[in-house]
Every structure is written in C-alpha cells, then in structure tokens.
Design a protein around this motif. Structure first.
Motif, PDB file in Angstrom:
ATOM      1  N   THR A 150       9.597  -0.787 -19.701  1.00 32.03           N
ATOM      2  CA  THR A 150       8.961  -1.938 -19.066  1.00 32.03           C
ATOM      3  C   THR A 150       9.649  -3.203 -19.563  1.00 32.03           C
ATOM      4  O   THR A 150      10.236  -3.233 -20.647  1.00 32.03           O
ATOM      5  CB  THR A 150       7.458  -2.025 -19.387  1.00 32.03           C
ATOM      6  OG1 THR A 150       7.296  -2.309 -20.777  1.00 32.03           O
ATOM      7  CG2 THR A 150       6.719  -0.758 -18.994  1.00 32.03           C
ATOM      8  N   MET A 151       9.535  -4.244 -18.767  1.00 31.89           N
ATOM      9  CA  MET A 151      10.092  -5.534 -19.169  1.00 31.89           C
ATOM     10  C   MET A 151       9.453  -5.991 -20.477  1.00 31.89           C
ATOM     11  O   MET A 151      10.133  -6.537 -21.346  1.00 31.89           O
ATOM     12  CB  MET A 151       9.875  -6.573 -18.066  1.00 31.89           C
ATOM     13  CG  MET A 151      10.693  -6.332 -16.814  1.00 31.89           C
ATOM     14  SD  MET A 151      12.416  -6.771 -17.024  1.00 31.89           S
ATOM     15  CE  MET A 151      12.304  -8.555 -16.927  1.00 31.89           C
ATOM     16  N   VAL A 182       3.634  -4.156 -13.113  1.00 34.17           N
ATOM     17  CA  VAL A 182       4.498  -3.531 -14.119  1.00 34.17           C
ATOM     18  C   VAL A 182       5.904  -3.359 -13.545  1.00 34.17           C
ATOM     19  O   VAL A 182       6.087  -2.738 -12.510  1.00 34.17           O
ATOM     20  CB  VAL A 182       3.934  -2.168 -14.573  1.00 34.17           C
ATOM     21  CG1 VAL A 182       4.864  -1.509 -15.583  1.00 34.17           C
ATOM     22  CG2 VAL A 182       2.536  -2.329 -15.139  1.00 34.17           C
ATOM     23  N   VAL A 183       6.873  -3.948 -14.239  1.00 34.84           N
ATOM     24  CA  VAL A 183       8.270  -3.876 -13.809  1.00 34.84           C
ATOM     25  C   VAL A 183       9.027  -2.991 -14.793  1.00 34.84           C
ATOM     26  O   VAL A 183       8.965  -3.191 -16.007  1.00 34.84           O
ATOM     27  CB  VAL A 183       8.906  -5.285 -13.760  1.00 34.84           C
ATOM     28  CG1 VAL A 183      10.372  -5.202 -13.363  1.00 34.84           C
ATOM     29  CG2 VAL A 183       8.138  -6.182 -12.801  1.00 34.84           C
ATOM     30  N   LEU A 184       9.723  -2.001 -14.236  1.00 38.22           N
ATOM     31  CA  LEU A 184      10.538  -1.094 -15.045  1.00 38.22           C
ATOM     32  C   LEU A 184      12.012  -1.426 -14.863  1.00 38.22           C
ATOM     33  O   LEU A 184      12.445  -1.793 -13.770  1.00 38.22           O
ATOM     34  CB  LEU A 184      10.308   0.356 -14.621  1.00 38.22           C
ATOM     35  CG  LEU A 184       8.914   0.925 -14.819  1.00 38.22           C
ATOM     36  CD1 LEU A 184       8.820   2.316 -14.195  1.00 38.22           C
ATOM     37  CD2 LEU A 184       8.567   0.984 -16.303  1.00 38.22           C
ATOM     38  N   VAL A 185      12.775  -1.287 -15.934  1.00 32.90           N
ATOM     39  CA  VAL A 185      14.223  -1.462 -15.848  1.00 32.90           C
ATOM     40  C   VAL A 185      14.883  -0.221 -16.432  1.00 32.90           C
ATOM     41  O   VAL A 185      14.337   0.445 -17.310  1.00 32.90           O
ATOM     42  CB  VAL A 185      14.706  -2.725 -16.597  1.00 32.90           C
ATOM     43  CG1 VAL A 185      14.305  -3.975 -15.836  1.00 32.90           C
ATOM     44  CG2 VAL A 185      14.205  -2.779 -18.030  1.00 32.90           C
ATOM     45  N   LYS A 186      16.053   0.086 -15.909  1.00 32.83           N
ATOM     46  CA  LYS A 186      16.846   1.193 -16.439  1.00 32.83           C
ATOM     47  C   LYS A 186      18.315   0.885 -16.215  1.00 32.83           C
ATOM     48  O   LYS A 186      18.678   0.067 -15.354  1.00 32.83           O
ATOM     49  CB  LYS A 186      16.459   2.529 -15.813  1.00 32.83           C
ATOM     50  CG  LYS A 186      16.859   2.707 -14.372  1.00 32.83           C
ATOM     51  CD  LYS A 186      16.510   4.097 -13.893  1.00 32.83           C
ATOM     52  CE  LYS A 186      17.057   4.309 -12.482  1.00 32.83           C
ATOM     53  NZ  LYS A 186      16.852   5.687 -12.042  1.00 32.83           N
ATOM     54  N   LEU A 187      19.140   1.560 -16.998  1.00 29.61           N
ATOM     55  CA  LEU A 187      20.575   1.345 -16.895  1.00 29.61           C
ATOM     56  C   LEU A 187      21.158   2.119 -15.722  1.00 29.61           C
ATOM     57  O   LEU A 187      20.740   3.245 -15.447  1.00 29.61           O
ATOM     58  CB  LEU A 187      21.274   1.786 -18.189  1.00 29.61           C
ATOM     59  CG  LEU A 187      20.853   1.077 -19.467  1.00 29.61           C
ATOM     60  CD1 LEU A 187      21.653   1.624 -20.650  1.00 29.61           C
ATOM     61  CD2 LEU A 187      21.022  -0.425 -19.357  1.00 29.61           C
ATOM     62  N   THR A 188      22.112   1.499 -15.059  1.00 28.69           N
ATOM     63  CA  THR A 188      22.890   2.197 -14.037  1.00 28.69           C
ATOM     64  C   THR A 188      23.961   3.018 -14.746  1.00 28.69           C
ATOM     65  O   THR A 188      24.085   2.981 -15.981  1.00 28.69           O
ATOM     66  CB  THR A 188      23.579   1.182 -13.105  1.00 28.69           C
ATOM     67  OG1 THR A 188      24.492   0.402 -13.895  1.00 28.69           O
ATOM     68  CG2 THR A 188      22.579   0.279 -12.402  1.00 28.69           C
ATOM     69  N   LYS A 189      24.774   3.705 -13.981  1.00 31.05           N
ATOM     70  CA  LYS A 189      25.887   4.453 -14.557  1.00 31.05           C
ATOM     71  C   LYS A 189      26.802   3.504 -15.342  1.00 31.05           C
ATOM     72  O   LYS A 189      27.234   3.812 -16.457  1.00 31.05           O
ATOM     73  CB  LYS A 189      26.665   5.165 -13.437  1.00 31.05           C
ATOM     74  CG  LYS A 189      27.677   6.146 -13.895  1.00 31.05           C
ATOM     75  CD  LYS A 189      28.263   6.892 -12.706  1.00 31.05           C
ATOM     76  CE  LYS A 189      29.195   7.986 -13.195  1.00 31.05           C
ATOM     77  NZ  LYS A 189      29.722   8.776 -12.082  1.00 31.05           N
ATOM     78  N   ARG A 190      27.055   2.343 -14.776  1.00 34.23           N
ATOM     79  CA  ARG A 190      27.883   1.317 -15.439  1.00 34.23           C
ATOM     80  C   ARG A 190      27.199   0.811 -16.715  1.00 34.23           C
ATOM     81  O   ARG A 190      27.853   0.578 -17.730  1.00 34.23           O
ATOM     82  CB  ARG A 190      28.140   0.176 -14.458  1.00 34.23           C
ATOM     83  CG  ARG A 190      29.018  -0.928 -14.969  1.00 34.23           C
ATOM     84  CD  ARG A 190      29.256  -1.951 -13.838  1.00 34.23           C
ATOM     85  NE  ARG A 190      29.831  -3.163 -14.334  1.00 34.23           N
ATOM     86  CZ  ARG A 190      31.099  -3.498 -14.206  1.00 34.23           C
ATOM     87  NH1 ARG A 190      31.922  -2.693 -13.565  1.00 34.23           N
ATOM     88  NH2 ARG A 190      31.544  -4.636 -14.684  1.00 34.23           N
ATOM     89  N   GLY A 191      25.876   0.645 -16.671  1.00 36.75           N
ATOM     90  CA  GLY A 191      25.120   0.212 -17.838  1.00 36.75           C
ATOM     91  C   GLY A 191      25.166   1.243 -18.949  1.00 36.75           C
ATOM     92  O   GLY A 191      25.266   0.901 -20.135  1.00 36.75           O
ATOM     93  N   LYS A 192      25.106   2.527 -18.571  1.00 40.06           N
ATOM     94  CA  LYS A 192      25.183   3.600 -19.564  1.00 40.06           C
ATOM     95  C   LYS A 192      26.568   3.639 -20.217  1.00 40.06           C
ATOM     96  O   LYS A 192      26.686   3.889 -21.418  1.00 40.06           O
ATOM     97  CB  LYS A 192      24.838   4.950 -18.933  1.00 40.06           C
ATOM     98  CG  LYS A 192      23.360   5.066 -18.595  1.00 40.06           C
ATOM     99  CD  LYS A 192      23.038   6.379 -17.925  1.00 40.06           C
ATOM    100  CE  LYS A 192      21.542   6.419 -17.604  1.00 40.06           C
ATOM    101  NZ  LYS A 192      21.154   7.665 -16.959  1.00 40.06           N
ATOM    102  N   TYR A 195      24.789  -3.503 -13.984  1.00 35.94           N
ATOM    103  CA  TYR A 195      24.480  -2.762 -15.207  1.00 35.94           C
ATOM    104  C   TYR A 195      23.041  -2.254 -15.267  1.00 35.94           C
ATOM    105  O   TYR A 195      22.754  -1.331 -16.020  1.00 35.94           O
ATOM    106  CB  TYR A 195      24.733  -3.639 -16.443  1.00 35.94           C
ATOM    107  CG  TYR A 195      26.195  -3.923 -16.687  1.00 35.94           C
ATOM    108  CD1 TYR A 195      26.994  -3.012 -17.374  1.00 35.94           C
ATOM    109  CD2 TYR A 195      26.791  -5.103 -16.239  1.00 35.94           C
ATOM    110  CE1 TYR A 195      28.332  -3.267 -17.600  1.00 35.94           C
ATOM    111  CE2 TYR A 195      28.131  -5.358 -16.468  1.00 35.94           C
ATOM    112  CZ  TYR A 195      28.895  -4.441 -17.142  1.00 35.94           C
ATOM    113  OH  TYR A 195      30.232  -4.692 -17.360  1.00 35.94           O
ATOM    114  N   VAL A 196      22.147  -2.863 -14.518  1.00 30.48           N
ATOM    115  CA  VAL A 196      20.717  -2.563 -14.630  1.00 30.48           C
ATOM    116  C   VAL A 196      20.100  -2.466 -13.244  1.00 30.48           C
ATOM    117  O   VAL A 196      20.520  -3.149 -12.308  1.00 30.48           O
ATOM    118  CB  VAL A 196      19.999  -3.670 -15.455  1.00 30.48           C
ATOM    119  CG1 VAL A 196      18.500  -3.460 -15.491  1.00 30.48           C
ATOM    120  CG2 VAL A 196      20.554  -3.736 -16.880  1.00 30.48           C
ATOM    121  N   GLU A 197      19.083  -1.612 -13.123  1.00 29.09           N
ATOM    122  CA  GLU A 197      18.241  -1.524 -11.925  1.00 29.09           C
ATOM    123  C   GLU A 197      16.823  -1.877 -12.325  1.00 29.09           C
ATOM    124  O   GLU A 197      16.405  -1.613 -13.451  1.00 29.09           O
ATOM    125  CB  GLU A 197      18.248  -0.100 -11.361  1.00 29.09           C
ATOM    126  CG  GLU A 197      19.572   0.357 -10.844  1.00 29.09           C
ATOM    127  CD  GLU A 197      19.560   1.819 -10.408  1.00 29.09           C
ATOM    128  OE1 GLU A 197      18.576   2.553 -10.704  1.00 29.09           O
ATOM    129  OE2 GLU A 197      20.542   2.233  -9.795  1.00 29.09           O
TER     130      GLU A 197
END
Length: 149
Positions: free
Chosen positions: A53-54, A92-102, A80-82
């Motif tokens: 979460t943010m 509720v806002v969720l963030v996760k790394l993209t392939k580039r972020g990983k 980098y992020v979605e």
C-alpha cells in the motif's frame, strides 16, 4: 574535541558522503541513468515480491503519502512502478514493481552487496564481528537520540 572524536567524526561524515556519491555515480553511469537515488530507494521500499500500500511504502521511507504520490507518479511515467486501487475499498492504493522496476531493484541490491563485500574484504571473522557490533551501537545511538523508529 580530542583527536579520537575528531577522527571518528571525519570518518563517519566521509563514509556517508562517499556512499551517496558512489551510489549517484553508479546510477548515472549504469543502466538506471534515468532515476535518482531517491527514486531507487522508493523502488527498494516497494519491494520485489508483493504489492504494497502507499501507506506502507510512505511509512518505510518516513515520508507523507502525498510526497510519495509525487515520486510514484514519476516512477510510473518512467515504467518502474504500477499502481491500482482495491475494488473493495477504492481508497486503498497498491503499488508494485514492473519488470523494469524489478531489474532496478536487483541492480541496486547487487550494488550494495558489492559495496559491503569490498568494505569487509580482508577482515577476519573477529574484525567483522567488531565492525558489526560497532555499527549497531552507532545506529542504536542515532535511532534513540533522534527517535528515528
């Protein structure tokens, strides 16, 4: 201030400045030349394997959610992020790394691993334990003195 205190102060300041400068150079000269140290630390706080979460990420970085929102917007634009909202509670806002972020996460992790390996190269086990103990004591002092946690 006696000479020991002066030396310790100079070493701590120099180490801090050197790590920041080396990290900046590493980013500028590498695959991640389009992101800042602050952005890479945001990527690190999001984490590699799960959505966060943010609020969780802001808490890890010790910043406000509104400050984090600005950083996340930039990282989304850079790929980098979605971000997504939970259907059950749209607040509720969720963030996760993209392939580039990983990839950025892994490269930054490798940078730190190499830095630490270089720093302890040549130390025997006892010296490593003394270094760890000393760094823990210094860290504990700063956390307690400045209420960092």
């Amino acid at each position: 201030m006696d000479s020991t205190l002066i030396m310790i102060n100079e070493l701590l300041v120099q180490l801090f400045n050197d790590v920041i400068q080396i990290e900046e150079q590493s980013l500028k000269n590498g695959v991640l030349s389009d992101i800042s140290i602050t952005e890479i630390h945001t990527i690190e706080a999001i984490g590699m394997y799960k959505e966060s979460t943010m609020s969780e990420v802001a808490q890890k970085l010790k910043i406000t959610v509104s400050t984090l929102t600005t950083a996340i917007n930039k990282l989304i634009k850079k790929g980098y992020v979605e971000r997504k909202r939970i259907e059950e509670d749209r607040r509720v806002v969720l963030v996760k790394l993209t392939k580039r972020g990983k990839l950025a996460f892994r490269l930054h992790e490798r940078f730190h691993r190499e830095m630490v390996n270089t720093a302890i190269d040549g130390l025997n086990l006892e010296e490593e334990e003394i270094l760890i103990s000393s760094l823990n004591k210094i860290n504990h002092f700063f956390v307690k003195k400045y209420k960092l946690e």
